[in-house]
Design a protein around this motif. Structure first.
Motif, PDB file in Angstrom:
ATOM      1  N   HIS A  89     -10.336   5.144 -13.406  1.00  0.00           N
ATOM      2  CA  HIS A  89     -11.123   6.195 -14.045  1.00  0.00           C
ATOM      3  C   HIS A  89     -10.468   6.674 -15.339  1.00  0.00           C
ATOM      4  O   HIS A  89      -9.402   6.202 -15.731  1.00  0.00           O
ATOM      5  CB  HIS A  89     -11.273   7.379 -13.086  1.00  0.00           C
ATOM      6  N   SER A  90     -11.100   7.623 -15.949  1.00  0.00           N
ATOM      7  CA  SER A  90     -10.557   8.274 -17.142  1.00  0.00           C
ATOM      8  C   SER A  90      -9.380   9.171 -16.751  1.00  0.00           C
ATOM      9  O   SER A  90      -9.172   9.472 -15.574  1.00  0.00           O
ATOM     10  CB  SER A  90     -11.646   9.103 -17.813  1.00  0.00           C
ATOM     11  N   GLY A  91      -8.635   9.588 -17.754  1.00  0.00           N
ATOM     12  CA  GLY A  91      -7.557  10.543 -17.534  1.00  0.00           C
ATOM     13  C   GLY A  91      -6.350   9.991 -16.803  1.00  0.00           C
ATOM     14  O   GLY A  91      -5.652  10.738 -16.108  1.00  0.00           O
ATOM     15  N   VAL A  92      -6.065   8.731 -16.953  1.00  0.00           N
ATOM     16  CA  VAL A  92      -4.955   8.120 -16.221  1.00  0.00           C
ATOM     17  C   VAL A  92      -3.610   8.674 -16.703  1.00  0.00           C
ATOM     18  O   VAL A  92      -3.342   8.726 -17.904  1.00  0.00           O
ATOM     19  CB  VAL A  92      -4.979   6.584 -16.377  1.00  0.00           C
ATOM     20  N   GLN A  93      -2.781   9.075 -15.719  1.00  0.00           N
ATOM     21  CA  GLN A  93      -1.404   9.497 -15.984  1.00  0.00           C
ATOM     22  C   GLN A  93      -0.502   8.737 -15.004  1.00  0.00           C
ATOM     23  O   GLN A  93      -0.596   8.948 -13.797  1.00  0.00           O
ATOM     24  CB  GLN A  93      -1.238  11.002 -15.764  1.00  0.00           C
ATOM     25  N   VAL A  94       0.334   7.894 -15.527  1.00  0.00           N
ATOM     26  CA  VAL A  94       1.210   7.116 -14.651  1.00  0.00           C
ATOM     27  C   VAL A  94       2.438   7.943 -14.301  1.00  0.00           C
ATOM     28  O   VAL A  94       3.168   8.397 -15.177  1.00  0.00           O
ATOM     29  CB  VAL A  94       1.628   5.790 -15.321  1.00  0.00           C
ATOM     30  N   ASP A  95       2.654   8.131 -13.003  1.00  0.00           N
ATOM     31  CA  ASP A  95       3.846   8.851 -12.544  1.00  0.00           C
ATOM     32  C   ASP A  95       5.065   7.940 -12.539  1.00  0.00           C
ATOM     33  O   ASP A  95       6.137   8.325 -12.994  1.00  0.00           O
ATOM     34  CB  ASP A  95       3.613   9.404 -11.136  1.00  0.00           C
ATOM     35  N   SER A  96       4.898   6.750 -11.998  1.00  0.00           N
ATOM     36  CA  SER A  96       6.026   5.811 -11.940  1.00  0.00           C
ATOM     37  C   SER A  96       5.519   4.421 -11.606  1.00  0.00           C
ATOM     38  O   SER A  96       4.414   4.250 -11.075  1.00  0.00           O
ATOM     39  CB  SER A  96       7.068   6.253 -10.897  1.00  0.00           C
ATOM     40  N   LYS A 228      12.885   1.022 -11.273  1.00  0.00           N
ATOM     41  CA  LYS A 228      11.843   1.744 -12.002  1.00  0.00           C
ATOM     42  C   LYS A 228      11.503   0.965 -13.266  1.00  0.00           C
ATOM     43  O   LYS A 228      12.372   0.718 -14.109  1.00  0.00           O
ATOM     44  CB  LYS A 228      12.327   3.151 -12.348  1.00  0.00           C
ATOM     45  N   LEU A 229      10.248   0.565 -13.381  1.00  0.00           N
ATOM     46  CA  LEU A 229       9.803  -0.213 -14.524  1.00  0.00           C
ATOM     47  C   LEU A 229       9.120   0.686 -15.547  1.00  0.00           C
ATOM     48  O   LEU A 229       8.727   1.817 -15.256  1.00  0.00           O
ATOM     49  CB  LEU A 229       8.853  -1.325 -14.070  1.00  0.00           C
ATOM     50  N   ASP A 230       8.961   0.164 -16.750  1.00  0.00           N
ATOM     51  CA  ASP A 230       8.400   0.902 -17.887  1.00  0.00           C
ATOM     52  C   ASP A 230       6.963   1.315 -17.583  1.00  0.00           C
ATOM     53  O   ASP A 230       6.047   0.493 -17.592  1.00  0.00           O
ATOM     54  CB  ASP A 230       8.454   0.013 -19.131  1.00  0.00           C
ATOM     55  N   LYS A 231       6.748   2.621 -17.327  1.00  0.00           N
ATOM     56  CA  LYS A 231       5.414   3.070 -16.902  1.00  0.00           C
ATOM     57  C   LYS A 231       4.401   3.031 -18.042  1.00  0.00           C
ATOM     58  O   LYS A 231       3.212   2.803 -17.798  1.00  0.00           O
ATOM     59  CB  LYS A 231       5.488   4.464 -16.284  1.00  0.00           C
ATOM     60  N   ASN A 232       4.848   3.223 -19.269  1.00  0.00           N
ATOM     61  CA  ASN A 232       3.910   3.140 -20.388  1.00  0.00           C
ATOM     62  C   ASN A 232       3.414   1.705 -20.571  1.00  0.00           C
ATOM     63  O   ASN A 232       2.239   1.479 -20.878  1.00  0.00           O
ATOM     64  CB  ASN A 232       4.571   3.636 -21.674  1.00  0.00           C
ATOM     65  N   TYR A 233       4.328   0.760 -20.360  1.00  0.00           N
ATOM     66  CA  TYR A 233       3.929  -0.648 -20.499  1.00  0.00           C
ATOM     67  C   TYR A 233       2.884  -1.012 -19.459  1.00  0.00           C
ATOM     68  O   TYR A 233       1.874  -1.656 -19.767  1.00  0.00           O
ATOM     69  CB  TYR A 233       5.152  -1.556 -20.358  1.00  0.00           C
TER      70      TYR A 233
END
Length: 530
Positions: A89-96, A228-233
């Motif tokens: 969905h819209s508004g995705v925020q990756v925590d980890s 912990k991998l790069d969450k932005n990637y």
């Protein structure tokens, strides 16, 4: 590492129904000539896709490569979607984003608060303190090298083989930057296995983690690698890509795993040594995954001032093609004074029994074979291999003694087939040895009308599992001199248990100048009617 102490009873009796009637029998050790010849063979690159366990890390290779030599065990794997066409969905925020692979471990106890205490198994390190491990460099990248199930050079008609020396194909096809880029150096530049129990805690109504108390424990798991991998990637490469519905967008790659693997070819794990130290782990990567933890609008395209959020997970399982990649040098002296056995991309040995008229002399005695065994004495070792495995090298199959051995140990399957043997033990003087029984093999040789043909060349390797006797391919085939029967073969396979094993051992060989107490022994006990 554990050293299994197994009794070695020369009076072990396997006569069974061979002795019948009321005759008196004498039990004797055969004192006639029993020749045994050994030779060594460097395996070269070995097939490493299709393994049941993999190695990751840096391990000592000084016995086989020279002083200060190590083996670097890299690894590559494909990933598989746990859910096709994930609803992003819209508004995705990756925590980890967390990469997880469980260690082999043993639970020792549980304290009053429910916390488990563990020891880790199958980890090899230069650190001499029990359950402490030296650091290595560990980098995880997105793989850019295509892994196929079937060989495109064979019109996709045969299964694709990948070999231990293929590392350059992966290291030269890295996509983007390192993924395990967390500031905690124990996640990358100073990676060390952690034996702590993993505890997952609940989240509250606002999707925030609750205090780390026993009341808020959601689940407990045995120790595991957690990177912990790069969450932005992963937001861009996975979640945003799975949502992209534009013309020729990337959403199409999330409809099945074949499409997904053409888009995201998997992960490549690269290791480096730090100083003179080393640590290497045996891991079941098939139980590993990458989990993306994220929040999103509960209602897609919600434009309200305070859209309701929901917590989601997208799991990418480690599945499909997995390839171990070994970097090492193997160099062993010529001659038969020592037998060199090394797992992975290593070395094996061949054994030939009897020479000239020895077989006929033994047949002429018309005896009943009570026991026939080979004894190997350890000179030096890497990792104290708990087991070596002897097989029919002419036909790439098990010996009959292996087939008929019903013994098993439910608490430790690695010592199944213990009558057949090959298990490391100490004799009365504390000398490390291996004993392998080949009683029924010798019986069949003596009973054959063409005993030269039945007297096959035997192969000898270290093995990680006596229960897995499948074979894997050698990249470079080789031939050995013809046997007395005239048999010549192009050797192109090796037992998979040897490829999986990280260990090595040097045994005393068959050179006539060796101390008789150390050289390989071939002993036969027989029963003769009085």
């Amino acid at each position: 590492m554990a050293l299994f102490i197994v009794s070695c009873d020369k009076d072990y009796n396997s006569i069974g129904s061979d002795i019948v009637g009321n005759e008196n029998f004498l039990f004797e050790k055969y004192t006639g000539p029993l020749s045994i010849k050994s030779s060594n063979q460097i395996t070269g690159p070995v097939q490493t896709n299709g393994l049941y366990i993999h190695q990751l890390g840096v391990i000592d290779n000084s016995l086989f490569g020279g002083p200060n030599e190590v083996t670097k065990n890299h690894f590559a794997t494909q990933l598989a979607l746990s859910d096709f066409e994930p609803e992003i969905h819209s508004g995705v925020q990756v925590d980890s984003v967390v990469l997880t692979v469980p260690y082999f471990s043993t639970k020792l106890s549980t304290d009053s608060n429910g916390w488990g205490k563990y020891d880790l198994d199958s980890i090899y390190t230069s650190n001499t303190v029990d359950q402490e491990f030296d650091a290595i460099k560990l980098k995880v990248y997105r793989n850019g090298y295509t892994l196929n199930s079937y060989d495109p050079n064979e019109d996709f008609a045969t299964a694709k083989k990948y070999y231990s020396d293929d590392n350059s194909k992966f290291s030269s096809n890295i996509v983007d930057n390192v993924l395990n880029n967390d500031p905690d150096v124990k996640q990358n530049d100073q990676f060390v296995p952690d034996k702590k129990e993993y505890v997952r805690f609940k989240v509250d109504g606002d999707l925030n983690m609750m205090p780390k108390t026993n009341e808020n424990v959601q689940s407990r798991s045995n120790p595991r690698m957690r990177l912990k991998l790069d969450k932005n990637y992963f937001k861009t490469a996975i979640l945003d890509a799975a949502r992209d519905e534009t013309n020729l967008g990337t959403k199409q790659f999330f409809t099945n795993n074949s499409n997904f693997r053409s888009y995201f070819k998997g992960l490549y794990f690269q290791v480096e040594q730090i100083g003179a130290n080393y640590t290497s782990m045996m891991l079941d990567f098939a139980k590993g995954n990458v989990t993306i933890y994220y929040k999103q609008h509960k209602t897609d395209n919600d434009t309200s001032a305070n859209p309701e959020l929901e917590m989601k997970e997208l799991v990418l399982n480690m599945s499909g093609q997995m390839v171990n990649l070994f970097e090492n040098n193997v160099s062993i002296p010529s001659g038969d004074s020592r037998i060199y056995l090394k797992g992975g991309q290593g070395s094996m040995a061949f054994i030939e029994l009897f020479s000239g008229t020895e077989l006929q002399q033994l047949r002429d005695k018309k005896v009943l074979i009570n026991d026939a065994s080979l004894y190997f004495t350890v000179d030096s070792s890497l990792g104290n291999p708990n087991r070596i495995y002897l097989f029919d090298a002419n036909n790439d199959k098990v010996l009959y003694d292996y087939s008929i051995d019903p013994t098993s140990v439910s608490t430790n399957p690695k010592i199944n087939k213990f009558i057949f043997g090959g298990i490391l033990y100490k004799d009365d003087q504390g000398v490390k040895k291996y004993r392998i029984r080949i009683t029924d093999h010798i019986r069949r040789v003596l009973a054959s009308s063409d005993y030269d043909k039945e007297n096959v060349r035997l192969g000898l390797v270290v093995t990680e599992s006596i229960n897995n006797v499948s074979n894997l391919a050698l990249k470079n085939k080789f031939t050995l001199p013809a046997l007395p029967s005239g048999f010549v073969k192009e050797f192109d396979k090796i037992p998979s248990g040897s490829v999986v094993s990280p260990n090595g051992v040097v045994l005393f060989g068959t050179d006539s100048s060796l101390d008789p107490d150390k050289k390989v022994k071939f002993e036969i006990y027989y029963t003769k009617p009085n």
